[in-house]
Design a protein around this motif. Structure first.
Motif, PDB file in Angstrom:
ATOM      1  N   GLN A   1       0.834  -1.201   0.000  1.00  0.00           N
ATOM      2  CA  GLN A   1       0.000   0.000   0.000  1.00  0.00           C
ATOM      3  C   GLN A   1       0.867   1.248   0.000  1.00  0.00           C
ATOM      4  O   GLN A   1       0.615   2.208  -0.744  1.00  0.00           O
ATOM      5  CB  GLN A   1      -0.918  -0.003   1.222  1.00  0.00           C
ATOM      6  CG  GLN A   1      -1.752   1.257   1.390  1.00  0.00           C
ATOM      7  CD  GLN A   1      -2.778   1.424   0.288  1.00  0.00           C
ATOM      8  OE1 GLN A   1      -3.559   0.514   0.010  1.00  0.00           O
ATOM      9  NE2 GLN A   1      -2.791   2.589  -0.361  1.00  0.00           N
TER      10      GLN A   1
ATOM     11  N   ASN B   1       1.217   4.119  -2.853  1.00  0.00           N
ATOM     12  CA  ASN B   1       1.067   5.547  -2.556  1.00  0.00           C
ATOM     13  C   ASN B   1       2.255   6.353  -3.081  1.00  0.00           C
ATOM     14  O   ASN B   1       2.120   7.528  -3.438  1.00  0.00           O
ATOM     15  CB  ASN B   1       0.938   5.772  -1.051  1.00  0.00           C
ATOM     16  CG  ASN B   1      -0.340   5.201  -0.470  1.00  0.00           C
ATOM     17  OD1 ASN B   1      -1.321   4.994  -1.192  1.00  0.00           O
ATOM     18  ND2 ASN B   1      -0.345   4.944   0.830  1.00  0.00           N
TER      19      ASN B   1
ATOM     20  N   GLY C   1      -3.559  12.061   0.408  1.00  0.00           N
ATOM     21  CA  GLY C   1      -3.295  11.367   1.659  1.00  0.00           C
ATOM     22  C   GLY C   1      -2.250  12.046   2.522  1.00  0.00           C
ATOM     23  O   GLY C   1      -2.067  11.679   3.686  1.00  0.00           O
ATOM     24  N   ASP C   2      -1.542  13.030   1.951  1.00  0.00           N
ATOM     25  CA  ASP C   2      -0.591  13.804   2.753  1.00  0.00           C
ATOM     26  C   ASP C   2      -1.343  14.844   3.583  1.00  0.00           C
ATOM     27  O   ASP C   2      -2.477  15.217   3.274  1.00  0.00           O
ATOM     28  CB  ASP C   2       0.430  14.496   1.857  1.00  0.00           C
ATOM     29  CG  ASP C   2       1.482  13.528   1.327  1.00  0.00           C
ATOM     30  OD1 ASP C   2       1.681  12.484   1.950  1.00  0.00           O
ATOM     31  OD2 ASP C   2       2.081  13.825   0.270  1.00  0.00           O
TER      32      ASP C   2
ATOM     33  N   SER D   1      -4.105   5.051   9.448  1.00  0.00           N
ATOM     34  CA  SER D   1      -3.516   5.769   8.318  1.00  0.00           C
ATOM     35  C   SER D   1      -4.525   5.960   7.183  1.00  0.00           C
ATOM     36  O   SER D   1      -5.425   5.137   6.969  1.00  0.00           O
ATOM     37  CB  SER D   1      -2.287   5.013   7.799  1.00  0.00           C
ATOM     38  OG  SER D   1      -1.258   5.025   8.760  1.00  0.00           O
ATOM     39  N   TRP D   2      -4.314   7.039   6.428  1.00  0.00           N
ATOM     40  CA  TRP D   2      -5.207   7.414   5.342  1.00  0.00           C
ATOM     41  C   TRP D   2      -5.152   6.413   4.194  1.00  0.00           C
ATOM     42  O   TRP D   2      -4.086   5.986   3.772  1.00  0.00           O
ATOM     43  CB  TRP D   2      -4.817   8.786   4.829  1.00  0.00           C
ATOM     44  CG  TRP D   2      -5.684   9.354   3.735  1.00  0.00           C
ATOM     45  CD1 TRP D   2      -6.738  10.190   3.896  1.00  0.00           C
ATOM     46  CD2 TRP D   2      -5.538   9.122   2.329  1.00  0.00           C
ATOM     47  NE1 TRP D   2      -7.262  10.513   2.666  1.00  0.00           N
ATOM     48  CE2 TRP D   2      -6.554   9.871   1.685  1.00  0.00           C
ATOM     49  CE3 TRP D   2      -4.659   8.371   1.561  1.00  0.00           C
ATOM     50  CZ2 TRP D   2      -6.699   9.883   0.310  1.00  0.00           C
ATOM     51  CZ3 TRP D   2      -4.814   8.375   0.179  1.00  0.00           C
ATOM     52  CH2 TRP D   2      -5.815   9.117  -0.446  1.00  0.00           C
ATOM     53  N   THR D   3      -6.313   6.044   3.722  1.00  0.00           N
ATOM     54  CA  THR D   3      -6.442   5.298   2.463  1.00  0.00           C
ATOM     55  C   THR D   3      -7.638   5.887   1.716  1.00  0.00           C
ATOM     56  O   THR D   3      -8.429   6.659   2.264  1.00  0.00           O
ATOM     57  CB  THR D   3      -6.675   3.795   2.695  1.00  0.00           C
ATOM     58  OG1 THR D   3      -7.943   3.606   3.339  1.00  0.00           O
ATOM     59  CG2 THR D   3      -5.581   3.186   3.567  1.00  0.00           C
TER      60      THR D   3
ATOM     61  N   LYS E   1     -11.103   7.854   4.013  1.00  0.00           N
ATOM     62  CA  LYS E   1     -10.741   9.268   4.019  1.00  0.00           C
ATOM     63  C   LYS E   1     -11.346  10.020   5.195  1.00  0.00           C
ATOM     64  O   LYS E   1     -10.696  10.859   5.818  1.00  0.00           O
ATOM     65  CB  LYS E   1     -11.201   9.928   2.724  1.00  0.00           C
ATOM     66  CG  LYS E   1     -10.498   9.452   1.466  1.00  0.00           C
ATOM     67  CD  LYS E   1     -11.054  10.181   0.253  1.00  0.00           C
ATOM     68  CE  LYS E   1     -10.377   9.732  -1.034  1.00  0.00           C
ATOM     69  NZ  LYS E   1     -10.909  10.450  -2.207  1.00  0.00           N
TER      70      LYS E   1
ATOM     71  N   ARG F   1      -1.119   9.151   4.814  1.00  0.00           N
ATOM     72  CA  ARG F   1      -0.923   7.934   4.021  1.00  0.00           C
ATOM     73  C   ARG F   1       0.393   7.256   4.388  1.00  0.00           C
ATOM     74  O   ARG F   1       1.355   7.894   4.826  1.00  0.00           O
ATOM     75  CB  ARG F   1      -0.909   8.273   2.535  1.00  0.00           C
ATOM     76  CG  ARG F   1       0.306   9.115   2.114  1.00  0.00           C
ATOM     77  CD  ARG F   1       0.289   9.422   0.618  1.00  0.00           C
ATOM     78  NE  ARG F   1       1.388  10.309   0.253  1.00  0.00           N
ATOM     79  CZ  ARG F   1       2.582   9.902  -0.161  1.00  0.00           C
ATOM     80  NH1 ARG F   1       2.857   8.608  -0.255  1.00  0.00           N
ATOM     81  NH2 ARG F   1       3.520  10.781  -0.484  1.00  0.00           N
TER      82      ARG F   1
ATOM     83  N   THR G   1       3.924   5.542   3.596  1.00  0.00           N
ATOM     84  CA  THR G   1       4.957   5.763   2.593  1.00  0.00           C
ATOM     85  C   THR G   1       6.227   5.062   3.035  1.00  0.00           C
ATOM     86  O   THR G   1       6.466   4.887   4.233  1.00  0.00           O
ATOM     87  CB  THR G   1       5.228   7.271   2.399  1.00  0.00           C
ATOM     88  OG1 THR G   1       6.307   7.443   1.471  1.00  0.00           O
ATOM     89  CG2 THR G   1       5.616   7.936   3.711  1.00  0.00           C
TER      90      THR G   1
END
Length: 958
Positions: A223, A227, A775-776, A857-859, A863, A870, A872
């Motif tokens: 994932q 991203n 996602g940031d 964490s964002w996906t 949202k 997100r 990373t």
């Protein structure tokens, strides 16, 4: 974010802006409390409920230690002093006595740290933080500066906390941060007694983060790479192999926490104390031995030694008092302390870093060839670090010796006496061990490009298995010699009484290393005047010097005055509610000389080098460091205190203090005030000013009804500081300024959500820290200039150093020998920075990821509910920087301790010639209510966990 400002009596006023909070009005506080008490006296004064002569006299006559051999009856005390007695200290199972003080004394904040008992020195603050420099408090044991961590709780008689100028001015250059006075036990004239005790405990990790299993980690990694615009690292076939566990050597699923740590450790505490009087020689002797075995798991795989984290501490104390003549007394104290700490050769910190970093999918603990698993892409195998790196032992040897000779000098002048005291302390740390290196094997695989099946494997070996190699060296070492002399004069003429003292002290301390010799000298005067037993006045004055400061700046004068009024002793005082009321007030100065030595000189430091000769040999260069400041001096603290001590209904003790502290001459950086054209770093200057103010409240209710006795105790301290001057560089916006904020105030960007898509990014102010993607974190443009940069940070929450609000509540009861007591302790108005790798900031640099970070964490699918940005695999300067996502409320409420006990009846004990016997069950750190949840709110970084303790013990007195 809304903030609260506390006002008298106890209500909160919401303010929309932290910057708009006004400072406390000390005059209004004073008037409010005095009027309130006088009104209460008047309202309840129509009928006297409890005669004055029924007041427990010991409440007034308890002696309070003030340092330098000075003592004061509690009823005549005009200073702000908190005290805890041995009976409360002994309720703790702490190896370090400082960890027995949570929530025990108003004004003393104790903040737990991780690291195990061998490292667990808590942070101690007396009335918060009044400086941006070194805020360490002064700890004195029997009048001499010594570490409290060296002691055992069994040898301590009392601990006094000195808080205001009336108590601190005599300590001059060392008094501004507050003083902790520890008094050890002594012999008595009540016959000989022996006390034996033993306690065994089981320790468990208080909180450990949960990291993802290999399948979930692989999904999160894919994932994160998606991203980042990268291809997946793991195929669907590989994901299935992780999930099924059918290929554990090539697709492992290792729970490194479970493999490396066991569920519990254990501790033991043996103690024997002897106290009494033999032919006029009063003595107290104690032998104490404590052990603590840590939580490491695979420690017994080597012949002849194990690699467990372990701690052993042996304490010996002998205190002797001898009446050489009717007018001459000699006191001699001897304390010896031996400590031994063992850890794996790779070191505790490296092991914990590996546990917090290595993913469950990285490599197996051991390969199918029975070699240690490993990979050059990740940090080391933590199980191998524990089992195959040898061991190291730290030995600490300390000897504390002091003597005090007291001589009455009535033959010169009635009421005159003198004392001479000397101490010599020595501490040395010695390191030895046997360490080794280990070899590890990596398994490289070749896969069929179509099916993804493994077609070939290759083993590669790195590192080297070596034999144990012995090492030893001397670590730190220090020695201290102190000389003290004083003359005391007491005179009583009818309604008036005077007690005075003239004191001289010289203290020499030498540590290993350069610039580590410290010499301090002091002469002090203290006078206490009592009129009719209800009006009291104190004058203190000290003149101090230290070699830490440059010539011409080494000495300072520190005066203080204080007054007290026993209101309840007035003839007109007539109250049903109050048995006793005393008003106190004080003003004075104290200093702080805890600054770097030799900052008045410009030092030569390393600098960039240059290349020369045809071989381009490189030689490093040197340059001038920051400019010295020949005018550097000590910090000066201007302290004001207003206090009330009361006893109500013969059951309830009440203490209230309001205080104000203005610290000046604080060393601050001056580089921001000088143009870079100057070409060099400017030095520190004494231009800092900080205000510190607050409220302390202590309540204690005790009563006994027949065979049933109980107590309820509550304490609260609220302290807030404010930077008045710090030599701050120019900042274009008010919200950027540190001046006017608290010391350690958290600053960061204000997050207003996460970027949803490219359109959202394009329509938002440009963020300059790194390229942003959906996602940031999206930040607020505070100055509306169209970009988000360093000019958009703002204050967030509170300070990150110590809580503004510190409180506790304890309750206990006993009925026919059966009893319990429990202590709750909490803190509020503190901010924690959640930047722990893997736990809150995952995956970057081949680290792992916690369950909490993955879930929040964002996906694209979550949202609306995402808490973190997100995932990373890359460094992301936009997301991983100070902001209000990572700054969290550090407040908590903990059940610090709970104890169940049974005191056997005297009728049974007398048959065995025993005076007391107690059996108890005790638990500490049972739970915490807080917003962080994943880890201990007092210890959020990578490190050995804080622990909870379950123990059983017995105490027998002969």
């Amino acid at each position: 974010m809304e903030h609260y400002r506390w006002r008298v009596p106890f209500y909160a006023v919401k303010t929309k802006n932290y910057n708009e909070m006004k400072k406390y009005n000390n005059i209004r506080y004073s008037i409010f409390w005095i009027v309130l008490l006088l009104a209460a006296c008047n309202v309840f004064g129509q009928q006297k409920m409890i005669p004055k002569d029924t007041i427990i006299q010991s409440e007034k006559d308890d002696l309070i230690q003030l340092g330098f051999g000075l003592k004061r009856e509690k009823g005549e005390l005009s200073a702000a002093v908190g005290i805890i007695k041995s009976s409360d200290i002994i309720k703790s199972s702490a190896i370090n006595p400082a960890n027995a003080l949570f929530g025990k004394i108003p004004g003393l904040a104790v903040m737990e740290n991780g690291g195990g008992s061998w490292r667990n020195d808590p942070d101690l603050f007396i009335r918060g933080t009044g400086t941006s420099g070194d805020a360490s408090i002064l700890v004195l044991v029997d009048g001499f500066e010594r570490p409290i961590s060296s002691l055992s709780i069994h040898e301590i008689e009392s601990i006094e906390v000195l808080k205001d100028a009336a108590a601190l001015a005599m300590f001059g250059l060392r008094g501004a941060n507050g003083v902790l006075l520890v008094t050890t036990k002594r012999g008595n004239d009540q016959g000989q007694s022996v006390s034996l005790s033993y306690e065994h405990g089981i320790t468990r990790a208080f909180r450990l983060p949960e990291f993802q299993n290999s399948y979930d980690y692989a999904v999160s990694m894919n994932q994160a790479r998606s991203n980042d615009g990268l291809s997946p690292l793991y195929s669907s076939n590989e994901l299935n192999l992780f999930k099924s566990g059918n290929s554990p050597y090539f697709y492992p699923n290792v729970d490194w926490i479970n493999e490396s740590l066991r569920d519990y450790g254990n501790m033991d505490n043996w103690n024997a104390s002897f106290q009494g009087n033999i032919k006029g020689i009063r003595y107290f002797s104690m032998l104490n031995y404590q052990t603590d075995k840590g939580l490491l798991g695979p420690v017994g795989e080597n012949k002849g030694y194990d690699t467990q984290l372990s701690f052993n501490k042996f304490n010996l104390r002998t205190n002797i008092d001898v009446d050489l003549t009717k007018s001459t007394n000699l006191s001699v104290n001897l304390g010896g302390y031996l400590r031994e700490s063992q850890s794996p050769g790779n070191g505790q910190d490296n092991i914990m870093y590996s546990l917090f970093s290595v993913p469950s999918a990285a490599f197996p603990v051991k390969t199918y060839n029975n070699n240690w698993g490993g990979s050059s892409a990740y940090v080391a195998n933590p199980v191998a670090q524990i089992s195959a790196s040898g061991y190291g032992i730290q030995y600490v040897r300390e000897l504390f010796v002091d003597g005090r000779l007291e001589q009455e000098l009535d033959f010169i002048l009635d009421g005159l006496s003198g004392e001479l005291a000397m101490s010599y302390d020595n501490s040395a740390t010695f390191m030895e061990g046997k360490i080794k290196q280990f070899e590890y094997e990596t398994l490289d695989i070749t896969k069929d490009p179509d099916s993804g099946n493994i077609t070939d494997t290759t083993s590669n070996f790195f590192g080297e298995d070596t034999e144990l190699s012995y090492y030893h060296f001397l670590g730190s070492q220090w020695r201290r010699a102190t000389f003290e002399g004083n003359l005391k004069y007491s005179y009583d003429w009818g309604n008036s009484k005077l007690n005075s003292a003239l004191i001289f002290q010289q203290d020499n301390m030498v540590r290993t290393g350069q610039f580590n010799t410290f010499i301090r000298r002091m002469i002090a005067l203290n006078a206490h005047y009592s009129l009719r037993g209800k009006y009291f006045a104190d004058l203190s004055m000290s003149y101090n010097g230290t070699n830490i400061l440059p010539d011409g700046q080494r000495f300072g004068m520190f005066p203080a005055v204080s007054f007290a009024w026993n209101l309840s002793d007035e003839d007109w005082f007539d109250s049903r509610m109050f048995n006793y009321i005393k008003l106190r007030t004080s003003w004075g100065l104290a200093g702080n000389d805890l600054i770097p030595q030799n900052i008045n000189t410009t030092k030569i430091i390393g600098a960039a080098g240059y290349y020369f000769t045809s071989n381009n040999n490189y030689i490093s260069g040197f340059k001038e460091g920051a400019l010295g400041n020949a005018d550097v001096t000590y910090e000066t603290s201007n302290k004001v205190n207003l206090g009330i001590d009361a006893k109500m209904f013969e059951k309830l003790d009440l203490t209230v203090d309001l205080f104000y502290d203005r610290r000046k001459n604080i060393l601050v950086e001056s580089s921001g005030l000088t143009s870079e054209v100057f070409g060099n770093s400017t030095g520190l200057t004494n231009t800092g000013i900080i205000e510190n103010k607050g409220l302390e409240l202590g309540l204690n209710l005790e009563d006994k009804i027949g065979d049933f006795g109980y107590f309820i105790n509550g304490q609260l301290s609220f302290v807030r500081n404010k930077i008045i001057e710090m030599g701050e560089e120019y900042r274009p916006y008010e919200y950027l300024k540190r001046t006017g904020r608290s010391v350690g105030q958290a600053f960061g960007l204000e997050a207003i959500g996460f970027f949803e898509d490219e359109a959202d990014i394009q329509s938002s102010p440009k963020q300059l820290f790194s390229i942003v993607k959906p996602g940031d974190i999206k930040y607020k443009d505070q100055n509306d200039d169209g970009v988000v940069d360093e000019y958009d940070i703002k204050p967030i929450g509170y300070n990150t150093i110590n809580p503004e609000l510190y409180f506790s509540a304890s309750i206990g009861a006993e009925y026919k020998g059966f009893g319990f007591d429990a202590l709750f302790q909490g803190a509020a108005n503190q901010t924690q920075y959640l930047n722990t790798p893997s736990v809150f900031w995952p995956l970057r640099g081949y680290t792992t990821i916690s369950e909490s970070a993955a879930d929040k964490s964002w996906t694209i699918d979550n949202k609306s509910s995402a808490v973190y940005p997100r995932l990373t695999t890359q460094e992301n300067a936009n997301n991983y920087r100070p902001n209000d996502i990572w700054f969290k409320n550090g407040g908590y409420l903990k059940l610090r301790s709970v104890e169940l006990f049974y005191n056997l009846p005297h009728s049974l004990l007398s048959n065995f010639k025993l005076s007391e016997m107690q059996l108890y069950l005790r638990a500490t750190n049972l739970f915490s209510v807080d917003d962080i949840k994943v880890v201990d709110p007092e210890s959020v970084g990578v490190g050995y966990p804080t622990t909870k303790l379950f123990s059983i013990g017995t105490k027998i007195d002969f």
